[in-house]
Design an enzyme around this catalytic site. Structure first.
Site, PDB file in Angstrom:
ATOM      1  N   GLU A   1     -36.393  38.750 -47.878  1.00 33.35           N
ATOM      2  CA  GLU A   1     -36.412  40.074 -49.046  1.00 33.35           C
ATOM      3  C   GLU A   1     -37.299  40.631 -48.209  1.00 33.35           C
ATOM      4  O   GLU A   1     -38.122  39.951 -47.995  1.00 33.35           O
ATOM      5  CB  GLU A   1     -36.494  39.336 -49.434  1.00 33.35           C
TER       6      GLU A   1
ATOM      7  N   HIS B   1     -34.782  27.756 -53.686  1.00 30.38           N
ATOM      8  CA  HIS B   1     -33.070  27.807 -54.092  1.00 30.38           C
ATOM      9  C   HIS B   1     -32.730  27.078 -53.437  1.00 30.38           C
ATOM     10  O   HIS B   1     -31.869  26.696 -52.394  1.00 30.38           O
ATOM     11  CB  HIS B   1     -32.861  29.046 -52.963  1.00 30.38           C
TER      12      HIS B   1
ATOM     13  N   ASN C   1     -29.623  35.057 -51.336  1.00 27.24           N
ATOM     14  CA  ASN C   1     -30.426  34.644 -52.895  1.00 27.24           C
ATOM     15  C   ASN C   1     -29.298  33.999 -53.446  1.00 27.24           C
ATOM     16  O   ASN C   1     -27.468  34.651 -53.275  1.00 27.24           O
ATOM     17  CB  ASN C   1     -30.917  36.229 -53.781  1.00 27.24           C
TER      18      ASN C   1
HETATM   19  P1  FAD Z   1     -30.832  26.738 -63.234  1.00 31.18           P
HETATM   20  O1  FAD Z   1     -30.507  28.107 -63.088  1.00 31.18           O
HETATM   21  O2  FAD Z   1     -31.675  25.773 -62.306  1.00 31.18           O
HETATM   22  O3  FAD Z   1     -30.202  25.487 -65.155  1.00 31.18           O
HETATM   23  C1  FAD Z   1     -30.829  24.526 -64.788  1.00 31.18           C
HETATM   24  C2  FAD Z   1     -31.364  24.203 -66.115  1.00 31.18           C
HETATM   25  O4  FAD Z   1     -31.062  23.305 -66.217  1.00 31.18           O
HETATM   26  C3  FAD Z   1     -32.519  24.841 -66.913  1.00 31.18           C
HETATM   27  O5  FAD Z   1     -32.690  25.837 -67.797  1.00 31.18           O
HETATM   28  C4  FAD Z   1     -33.087  23.801 -67.215  1.00 31.18           C
HETATM   29  O6  FAD Z   1     -34.577  23.667 -68.007  1.00 31.18           O
HETATM   30  C5  FAD Z   1     -32.327  22.921 -67.874  1.00 31.18           C
HETATM   31  N1  FAD Z   1     -32.156  21.127 -67.400  1.00 31.18           N
HETATM   32  C6  FAD Z   1     -33.163  20.346 -66.034  1.00 31.18           C
HETATM   33  N2  FAD Z   1     -32.930  19.340 -66.574  1.00 31.18           N
HETATM   34  C7  FAD Z   1     -32.321  19.167 -67.319  1.00 31.18           C
HETATM   35  C8  FAD Z   1     -32.591  17.654 -68.259  1.00 31.18           C
HETATM   36  N3  FAD Z   1     -32.629  16.602 -67.822  1.00 31.18           N
HETATM   37  N4  FAD Z   1     -31.693  18.118 -69.709  1.00 31.18           N
HETATM   38  C9  FAD Z   1     -31.517  19.252 -70.542  1.00 31.18           C
HETATM   39  N5  FAD Z   1     -31.418  20.314 -70.084  1.00 31.18           N
HETATM   40  C10 FAD Z   1     -32.116  20.255 -68.573  1.00 31.18           C
HETATM   41  N6  FAD Z   1     -31.572  33.573 -57.095  1.00 31.18           N
HETATM   42  C11 FAD Z   1     -31.487  34.913 -56.727  1.00 31.18           C
HETATM   43  O7  FAD Z   1     -29.628  34.875 -57.152  1.00 31.18           O
HETATM   44  N7  FAD Z   1     -32.140  36.243 -57.002  1.00 31.18           N
HETATM   45  C12 FAD Z   1     -33.354  36.010 -56.874  1.00 31.18           C
HETATM   46  O8  FAD Z   1     -33.990  36.692 -57.105  1.00 31.18           O
HETATM   47  C13 FAD Z   1     -33.791  34.852 -57.459  1.00 31.18           C
HETATM   48  N8  FAD Z   1     -35.032  34.717 -57.424  1.00 31.18           N
HETATM   49  C14 FAD Z   1     -35.799  33.288 -57.802  1.00 31.18           C
HETATM   50  C15 FAD Z   1     -37.186  33.722 -58.020  1.00 31.18           C
HETATM   51  C16 FAD Z   1     -37.582  32.721 -58.226  1.00 31.18           C
HETATM   52  C17 FAD Z   1     -39.395  31.983 -58.815  1.00 31.18           C
HETATM   53  C18 FAD Z   1     -36.832  30.955 -58.214  1.00 31.18           C
HETATM   54  C19 FAD Z   1     -37.146  29.296 -59.090  1.00 31.18           C
HETATM   55  C20 FAD Z   1     -35.429  30.730 -58.107  1.00 31.18           C
HETATM   56  C21 FAD Z   1     -34.671  32.248 -57.611  1.00 31.18           C
HETATM   57  N9  FAD Z   1     -34.173  32.658 -57.631  1.00 31.18           N
HETATM   58  C22 FAD Z   1     -32.973  33.224 -57.249  1.00 31.18           C
HETATM   59  C23 FAD Z   1     -32.808  31.193 -57.896  1.00 31.18           C
HETATM   60  C24 FAD Z   1     -31.715  31.273 -58.906  1.00 31.18           C
HETATM   61  O9  FAD Z   1     -32.646  31.432 -59.811  1.00 31.18           O
HETATM   62  C25 FAD Z   1     -30.771  29.672 -58.895  1.00 31.18           C
HETATM   63  O10 FAD Z   1     -30.457  30.044 -57.689  1.00 31.18           O
HETATM   64  C26 FAD Z   1     -30.709  29.517 -60.166  1.00 31.18           C
HETATM   65  O11 FAD Z   1     -31.157  29.804 -61.634  1.00 31.18           O
HETATM   66  C27 FAD Z   1     -29.429  27.932 -59.869  1.00 31.18           C
HETATM   67  O12 FAD Z   1     -28.682  28.344 -61.094  1.00 31.18           O
HETATM   68  P2  FAD Z   1     -28.114  26.839 -61.855  1.00 31.18           P
HETATM   69  O13 FAD Z   1     -27.065  26.937 -62.652  1.00 31.18           O
HETATM   70  O14 FAD Z   1     -27.975  25.963 -60.311  1.00 31.18           O
HETATM   71  O15 FAD Z   1     -29.467  25.628 -62.679  1.00 31.18           O
END
Ligand code: FAD
Length: 491
Positions: free
Chosen positions: A347, A430, A468
């Site tokens: 990126e 990630h 990503n």
């Molecule tokens: P998450 O989106 O992490 O969601 C998990 C949720 O569960 C969270 O809201 C958390 O609070 C909740 N949770 C966790 N444990 C508990 C618990 N014990 N009890 C209740 N709730 C809980 N990806 C891209 O594709 N493009 C991008 O541009 C990009 N930029 C990024 C920039 C940053 C700064 C970050 C941090 C990440 C980025 N990512 C990007 C990565 C992407 O956001 C993640 O891969 C994605 O959000 C993961 O999805 P998920 O469904 O696995 O879980």
């Protein structure tokens, strides 16, 4: 202490949780979604920007936790961004209703089909590229910046410079789609609407313009009337009961992180969508403290998606550097994936510091040659990650090659301004894997050895996807939940 009964509970409201919630609710199922973070839209608290970090900027910390420039003090609040510290790596995650979609850069990249097939040899890639990927791009409201706007807008100088330099160094660039509404961005540039991406809003949340999950999947799920979201509810551990139902022990907290109540939920069906690290924490902790059965593959095949940050200083200092004004939304990338010696995608990242620092920032995504493993440390009651320099050695070689080639063609130095030695090997956005599809789970996300426990989030992807990851996480979740519903798992 109360026990709340629910047929289906989902833990976590990121991509996996939001997809599961929508499809189950559309199928007429009642769902309770537990989320440890705040429902920001409901609370009506604005997000803060990079230059004035406030309530939304960190999860219960006294100081900001951005990758750079943490000079700001904070009053602890249940903010949107959290940083998990391990021995050789820090992992950033989103917190709040919408999970990572609240804090991420919105880059909505479909993986290369050949790499998708390599990572998921058992999945029908044709079905993914013809159906699931187009479906999620539509649901997530993925769009592309207008080329003329990109050419004219001073806030994208960093991208124009980055692309010119890449071409001069012999690299191929690509346009990167995003969930940020670029028509909105054009209006904010013309000062017709409040500014967000052009006002340094991103990793602490966007007040406008960004189609985070609360505006897409979760909004649609709530509109069915079948979804109840309980925010500030943190699941602590889960227990398998004799009748194969589950009990989830949670803490209901306030925005200062104080526990208001201990609540117990009881459900027939449980979906873990707490994100890679959150889901692994719940499974491994519950296994340690109350013998929740887990497959021996849980925790294995974890990776950082090849995340490796690097930067360059003294980028065109005499011709205005990378620009003092920068949009927070990246739209450019360098695609060197087909190079057999140095396969990476990077990126061209913004660095909106409010002044021209003539510095270019890059988040490389590499292959992950050596996977890590996540375990639970009984003494410290915390996750442990087996990950060290050997896991990132090849990534560092690629970053060195990239920076050298860029500097040779364009001038500039390794960035000592951003990183100690010019490289950020320990920065991970990630985290993926540890509960891999078809390894720790069956072919559709049901945890092995269980009848009513499912994992639907980034932990299903074996540590790498080459770009990503959220488009892939969303597509895999759509695929799994569709099959689980069709197999009558939830009747
Ligand atoms: P998450 O989106 O992490 O969601 C998990 C949720 O569960 C969270 O809201 C958390 O609070 C909740 N949770 C966790 N444990 C508990 C618990 N014990 N009890 C209740 N709730 C809980 N990806 C891209 O594709 N493009 C991008 O541009 C990009 N930029 C990024 C920039 C940053 C700064 C970050 C941090 C990440 C980025 N990512 C990007 C990565 C992407 O956001 C993640 O891969 C994605 O959000 C993961 O999805 P998920 O469904 O696995 O879980």
């Amino acid at each position: 202490e109360e026990t709340i009964e629910a047929p289906i509970i989902i833990i976590g409201s990121g991509y996996g949780g939001a997809v599961s919630a929508l499809r189950l609710c559309e199928a007429g199922k009642k769902v309770i979604l537990l989320e440890m973070g705040l429902h920001w839209e409901k609370a009506g608290i604005p997000y803060s920007n990079l230059l004035k970090p406030g309530k939304s900027s960190a999860w219960l910390k006294k100081k900001t936790i951005a990758p750079f420039m943490n000079i700001f003090s904070l009053t602890p609040f249940t903010g949107t961004l959290d940083r998990l510290e391990f021995d050789n790596i820090s992992i950033w995650v989103g917190r709040g209703v919408g999970g990572g979609s609240l804090v991420n850069g919105g880059m909505a990249v479909t993986p290369k089909e050949s790499y998708f097939r390599e990572v998921f040899p058992d999945l029908d890639s044709e079905k993914f590229y013809n159906h699931y990927f187009p479906l999620v791009r539509e649901e997530l409201k993925v769009n592309v910046i207008d080329e003329q706007f990109l050419k004219d807008c001073p806030y994208y100088k960093f991208t124009r410079v980055g692309e010119e330099e890449a071409h001069k160094a012999g690299f191929k660039t690509i346009r990167v789609p995003n969930v940020y509404d670029f028509k909105y961005m054009e209006k904010e540039y013309r000062n017709e609407v409040p500014r967000s991406a052009l006002n340094t809003e991103v990793i602490y949340g966007n007040n406008y313009g960004k189609n985070s999950l609360d505006k897409t999947y979760l909004k649609k799920a709530l509109e069915t009337g079948n979804l109840e979201i309980l925010d500030l509810h943190k699941a602590d551990h889960i227990q398998l009961n004799d009748d194969k139902s589950y009990t989830v022990t949670t803490q209901h907290i306030n925005t200062s992180g104080q526990v208001l109540a201990h609540k117990t939920f009881h459900c027939k069906k449980l979906i873990l969508s707490a994100g890679t690290m959150g889901t692994l924490q719940l499974l491994l902790k519950s296994n340690t403290i109350n013998n929740l059965p887990i497959d021996e593959k849980v925790g294995k095949n974890w990776g950082n998606n090849g995340n490796f940050m690097t930067g360059r200083n003294w980028v065109r200092p005499l011709s205005g550097g990378t620009g003092s004004k920068q949009s927070t939304i990246p739209v450019g990338g360098i695609d060197n994936w087909e190079d057999p010696e140095h396969a990476f995608f990077t990126e061209i990242a913004p660095l909106p510091m409010g002044m021209d620092v003539a510095t270019a920032l890059y988040l490389l995504i590499n292959r992950v040659d050596k996977k890590g493993e996540v375990t639970f440390d009984k003494t410290n009651q915390a996750l442990q990650l087996n990950w060290n320099e050997s896991h990132t050695a090849k990534m560092k070689e690629n970053a060195k090659y990239f920076v050298r080639k860029m500097n040779n063609a364009n001038g500039g130095t390794r960035s000592h301004f951003l990183f100690n030695n010019g490289f950020g090997a320990d920065i991970c956005y990630h985290p993926l894997g540890g509960c891999v599809l078809g390894e720790a789970t069956d072919a559709f996300g049901k945890l092995k050895g269980h009848e009513n426990l499912y994992v639907l989030d980034g932990s299903l992807i074996p540590g790498t996807i080459g770009v990503n990851p959220f488009v892939t996480i969303t597509a895999i979740a759509e695929y799994c939940i569709e099959h689980l519903i069709n197999q009558n798992e939830f009747t």
